[in-house]
Design a protein around this motif. Structure first.
Motif, PDB file in Angstrom:
ATOM      1  N   ILE A   1       7.865 -19.611 -32.782  1.00 50.88           N
ATOM      2  CA  ILE A   1       7.462 -19.909 -31.398  1.00 50.88           C
ATOM      3  C   ILE A   1       5.978 -20.230 -31.322  1.00 50.88           C
ATOM      4  O   ILE A   1       5.566 -21.220 -30.699  1.00 50.88           O
ATOM      5  CB  ILE A   1       7.825 -18.737 -30.468  1.00 50.88           C
ATOM      6  N   GLY A   2       5.141 -19.402 -31.966  1.00 50.45           N
ATOM      7  CA  GLY A   2       3.702 -19.635 -31.917  1.00 50.45           C
ATOM      8  C   GLY A   2       3.314 -20.974 -32.524  1.00 50.45           C
ATOM      9  O   GLY A   2       2.524 -21.731 -31.928  1.00 50.45           O
ATOM     10  N   ALA A   3       3.863 -21.279 -33.700  1.00 50.77           N
ATOM     11  CA  ALA A   3       3.531 -22.546 -34.362  1.00 50.77           C
ATOM     12  C   ALA A   3       4.008 -23.738 -33.547  1.00 50.77           C
ATOM     13  O   ALA A   3       3.301 -24.750 -33.423  1.00 50.77           O
ATOM     14  CB  ALA A   3       4.144 -22.573 -35.761  1.00 50.77           C
TER      15      ALA A   3
ATOM     16  N   ALA B   1      -0.955 -16.209 -22.786  1.00 56.45           N
ATOM     17  CA  ALA B   1       0.160 -17.138 -22.594  1.00 56.45           C
ATOM     18  C   ALA B   1       1.090 -17.122 -23.792  1.00 56.45           C
ATOM     19  O   ALA B   1       2.317 -17.183 -23.648  1.00 56.45           O
ATOM     20  CB  ALA B   1      -0.373 -18.554 -22.358  1.00 56.45           C
ATOM     21  N   GLN B   2       0.499 -17.004 -24.989  1.00 55.92           N
ATOM     22  CA  GLN B   2       1.322 -16.940 -26.193  1.00 55.92           C
ATOM     23  C   GLN B   2       2.202 -15.701 -26.189  1.00 55.92           C
ATOM     24  O   GLN B   2       3.366 -15.748 -26.593  1.00 55.92           O
ATOM     25  CB  GLN B   2       0.424 -16.933 -27.434  1.00 55.92           C
ATOM     26  N   ASP B   3       1.672 -14.575 -25.696  1.00 58.79           N
ATOM     27  CA  ASP B   3       2.459 -13.342 -25.622  1.00 58.79           C
ATOM     28  C   ASP B   3       3.654 -13.508 -24.694  1.00 58.79           C
ATOM     29  O   ASP B   3       4.752 -13.023 -24.985  1.00 58.79           O
ATOM     30  CB  ASP B   3       1.575 -12.189 -25.136  1.00 58.79           C
ATOM     31  N   VAL B   4       3.454 -14.205 -23.579  1.00 60.06           N
ATOM     32  CA  VAL B   4       4.563 -14.449 -22.648  1.00 60.06           C
ATOM     33  C   VAL B   4       5.612 -15.335 -23.297  1.00 60.06           C
ATOM     34  O   VAL B   4       6.818 -15.073 -23.204  1.00 60.06           O
ATOM     35  CB  VAL B   4       4.043 -15.086 -21.339  1.00 60.06           C
ATOM     36  N   LEU B   5       5.166 -16.382 -23.994  1.00 61.94           N
ATOM     37  CA  LEU B   5       6.112 -17.288 -24.661  1.00 61.94           C
ATOM     38  C   LEU B   5       6.921 -16.545 -25.721  1.00 61.94           C
ATOM     39  O   LEU B   5       8.115 -16.806 -25.894  1.00 61.94           O
ATOM     40  CB  LEU B   5       5.354 -18.451 -25.303  1.00 61.94           C
TER      41      LEU B   5
ATOM     42  N   ASP C   1      -0.480 -20.203 -15.700  1.00 64.15           N
ATOM     43  CA  ASP C   1      -0.111 -21.617 -15.672  1.00 64.15           C
ATOM     44  C   ASP C   1       1.339 -21.847 -16.062  1.00 64.15           C
ATOM     45  O   ASP C   1       1.860 -22.956 -15.885  1.00 64.15           O
ATOM     46  CB  ASP C   1      -1.017 -22.419 -16.619  1.00 64.15           C
ATOM     47  N   LEU C   2       2.003 -20.840 -16.629  1.00 64.21           N
ATOM     48  CA  LEU C   2       3.384 -20.993 -17.069  1.00 64.21           C
ATOM     49  C   LEU C   2       4.329 -20.990 -15.874  1.00 64.21           C
ATOM     50  O   LEU C   2       4.054 -20.375 -14.840  1.00 64.21           O
ATOM     51  CB  LEU C   2       3.759 -19.880 -18.040  1.00 64.21           C
ATOM     52  N   SER C   3       5.462 -21.637 -16.031  1.00 65.08           N
ATOM     53  CA  SER C   3       6.412 -21.785 -14.931  1.00 65.08           C
ATOM     54  C   SER C   3       6.920 -20.447 -14.434  1.00 65.08           C
ATOM     55  O   SER C   3       7.147 -20.263 -13.240  1.00 65.08           O
ATOM     56  CB  SER C   3       7.595 -22.657 -15.377  1.00 65.08           C
ATOM     57  N   CYS C   4       7.113 -19.491 -15.351  1.00 63.54           N
ATOM     58  CA  CYS C   4       7.667 -18.214 -14.932  1.00 63.54           C
ATOM     59  C   CYS C   4       6.705 -17.454 -14.037  1.00 63.54           C
ATOM     60  O   CYS C   4       7.118 -16.593 -13.261  1.00 63.54           O
ATOM     61  CB  CYS C   4       8.034 -17.373 -16.153  1.00 63.54           C
ATOM     62  N   ALA C   5       5.405 -17.779 -14.104  1.00 70.09           N
ATOM     63  CA  ALA C   5       4.440 -17.115 -13.242  1.00 70.09           C
ATOM     64  C   ALA C   5       4.517 -17.631 -11.815  1.00 70.09           C
ATOM     65  O   ALA C   5       3.996 -17.003 -10.896  1.00 70.09           O
ATOM     66  CB  ALA C   5       3.027 -17.318 -13.780  1.00 70.09           C
ATOM     67  N   MET C   6       5.175 -18.790 -11.637  1.00 67.70           N
ATOM     68  CA  MET C   6       5.293 -19.382 -10.307  1.00 67.70           C
ATOM     69  C   MET C   6       6.730 -19.405  -9.812  1.00 67.70           C
ATOM     70  O   MET C   6       7.067 -20.150  -8.901  1.00 67.70           O
ATOM     71  CB  MET C   6       4.732 -20.813 -10.340  1.00 67.70           C
TER      72      MET C   6
END
Length: 591
Positions: free
Chosen positions: A380-382, A405-409, A441-446
């Motif tokens: 996922i990170g890469a 943001a990476q932690d959320v992903l 900025d991620l969709s799940c935050a909105m």
């Protein structure tokens, strides 16, 4: 007679205990030391020693009572050298009644400087496996009254112990050899992957995808039909193109056909072509994809969605490598390599009669399974950084991905797999204001996560548009970040104004994958679920008719202008309530 019987029982018990010890641990050296300790404790067999033959034909001491592993490792014998070497050479037991009188006794382990004070006898037996001597077991007998001549019982008992040791050593060596073989194979595959040309746009670090790439490199040089399986969005077409680019056919066409996108009649014309006048609108001859791909590779995506009638027509082409155009009678030969892909369970489809078994065997020659993204989280990170770099290149920017943001992903189950991750990164990149993509900025935050919206329309265990089944996604979510289930929602009345109907599901509103992500519209975590009695009282007061604006005002006032609570009262999602408030220009009161 009773003494002899008691001794036999003691030896039988010792054999039983030895067998338990040998099967209790994978540490061979420690296990052998435990066996010698048992012989010393139960049968008064002193100075037990176990020697094993190495690959260099040298007998080394591996376990000894009273010696450390370092001291034991310095003692070694060769064939014919000393008492140990003679047992190795002759493969026969040896008994030395008095070590003080034995010229072959070399005392390499030390500790036998008291032979003038007491009589020490030695009994040694070969350790055998598969008919060959692989070691030697020795023990000492101590006597103050002179050497004894009754060593037959000791030889018989130690031979049984040596046989058990031999089988254990053989098993350990077999396992060790298989482990070395697997390590060599892994090193070889990794070396081949490093030496092989990189596969364009394939970004992975996980062991699962490394195995997939190894399969791609192995199967690419051949003409064998390949079936690529995996959920939607895992990159099946990318792998198919990689197989083509690594094959001898790389300079010839790579033709892709999405079987699910075309009806049966049009699919037949697309694959086989048609003659002029074959049907209305056929004003000239048309070459099919099988004909265009001759010498190259034909990729049939979503092969599981073709009709049973067309399956029979396709089977003949795969068997004979020949076909006729629609409306024609001339047989056309073709030379294509076929690669198929599907996200369906073909075995289940065959069992239900929806897919022909003979076609299944024809296309499933070499099967490559692409694991879903939630099962290879190392990638996922890469992948996220790769998609950020791609967005930067396409738009001339220098955005960076924040750790938050990476932690959320990393917590998301990604039912849409790599395709969903790419879209999520692109949406977040467009929302970035300071050159850094943050969690907000991620969709799940909105409350705009596409997966959450889709799975609100799914029933438990069903898939949505080829995505992962809801059960798989929720299981992954529960394992990664468990959260309490939301309270049941009240259904919208039939007279309610039209908003997209949301079917109840186990997915909570907002991003089910990212429960800890901040949300602009969702209720704060500190707001508890409404009390059942209070909710029942509130629903009893709800107006049974009226406009959606009136019902929204009623619900918002009743819940203290908390959108999440109002949504639960109305049987809606927080996102729908937020949308309706903006639509009817209702000012939100702040307390």
């Amino acid at each position: 007679m009773s003494a002899r019987h008691a001794a036999s029982n003691l030896e039988l018990l010792a054999i039983y205990e030895v067998s338990k010890i040998l099967g209790s641990s994978l540490d061979l050296q420690q296990t052998l030391r435990e066996v010698l300790r048992l012989l010393s404790y139960q049968l008064q067999m002193h100075r037990g020693r176990i020697y094993l033959l190495g690959e260099d034909a040298v007998m080394r001491l591996v376990a000894a009572n009273g010696l450390s592993n370092e001291q034991a490792g310095q003692v070694e014998f060769r064939e014919g050298e000393g008492i140990i070497g003679r047992i190795l050479k002759t493969a026969m037991p040896a008994v030395v009644p008095n070590l003080a009188d034995e010229p072959l006794f070399l005392n390499r382990t030390g500790g036998r400087d008291d032979l003038e004070e007491q009589v020490a006898s030695l009994v040694g037996v070969p350790i055998k496996a598969a008919g060959s001597v692989i070691g030697v077991l020795t023990i000492d007998r101590i006597s103050d009254d002179g050497p004894t001549t009754h060593f037959g019982t000791d030889v018989r008992f130690l031979t049984m112990v040596a046989n058990l040791i031999g089988q254990t050593v053989r098993l350990h060596r077999t396992v060790a050899e298989e482990r070395r073989f697997m390590m060599r194979e892994t090193f070889r595959v990794q070396k081949e992957l490093r030496a092989a040309p990189p596969i364009a746009d394939v970004v992975c670090t996980s062991p699962a995808m490394t195995d997939v790439l190894a399969q791609v490199h192995r199967v690419a040089p051949f003409k064998s039909t390949v079936l690529i399986r995996g959920e939607s969005g895992t990159g099946k077409e990318l792998i198919a193109r990689a197989i083509h680019n690594l094959s001898p056919r790389k300079d010839n066409p790579f033709i892709r056909v999405n079987c699910a996108a075309l009806p049966e009649t049009l699919l037949e014309s697309e694959l086989f072509g048609h003659e002029k006048g074959a049907f209305t609108g056929a004003q000239k001859d048309h070459k099919g994809r099988f004909e265009l791909a001759s010498g190259g590779t034909l990729f049939l995506d979503e092969i599981g969605d073709i009709s049973p009638n067309f399956q029979a027509k396709l089977l003949r082409v795969l068997q004979e490598q020949e076909f006729e155009r629609v409306g024609g009678s001339r047989t056309i030969k073709t030379d294509v390599r076929l690669i198929c892909a599907t996200n369906l369970n073909l075995e289940e489809a065959v069992g239900k009669g929806k897919f022909r078994a003979d076609l299944y065997f024809r296309i499933n020659v070499v099967s490559i399974f692409l694991p879903p993204l939630r099962e290879r989280r190392d990638d996922i990170g890469a992948l996220a950084k790769h998609f950020v770099a791609k967005f930067n290149k396409d738009n001339g920017l220098t955005l960076a991905l924040a750790n938050e943001a990476q932690d959320v992903l990393n917590r998301c189950p990604w039912p849409g797999n790599v395709r969903e991750l790419e879209n999520c990164i692109e949406r977040a990149a467009t929302q970035s204001r300071d050159g850094i993509i943050r969690a907000v900025d991620l969709s799940c935050a909105m409350n705009l996560c596409n997966s959450s919206i889709l799975f609100q329309y799914s029933t438990m265990g069903s898939a949505v548009g080829g995505l992962a089944p809801a059960t798989a996604v929720h299981a992954a979510h529960s394992a990664a970040a468990p959260s309490p289930a939301p309270p049941p929602a009240k259904a919208m009345p039939a007279t309610a104004p039209a908003l997209p109907p949301i079917l109840p599901s186990t997915a909570p509103s907002g991003c089910a994958a990212c429960p800890s992500a901040p949300s602009a519209h969702a209720a704060p975590p500190s707001i508890p679920a409404p009390d059942p009695a209070e909710a029942a009282e509130a629903l009893a007061e709800e107006p049974e008719s009226g406009s959606l604006r009136d019902r929204l005002l009623w619900a918002m006032e009743r819940t203290g202008w908390v959108q999440a609570k109002a949504a639960r009262l109305l049987g809606m999602t927080t996102r729908q309530v937020s949308y309706a408030l903006r639509k009817y220009d209702i000012e939100i009161k702040r307390f």
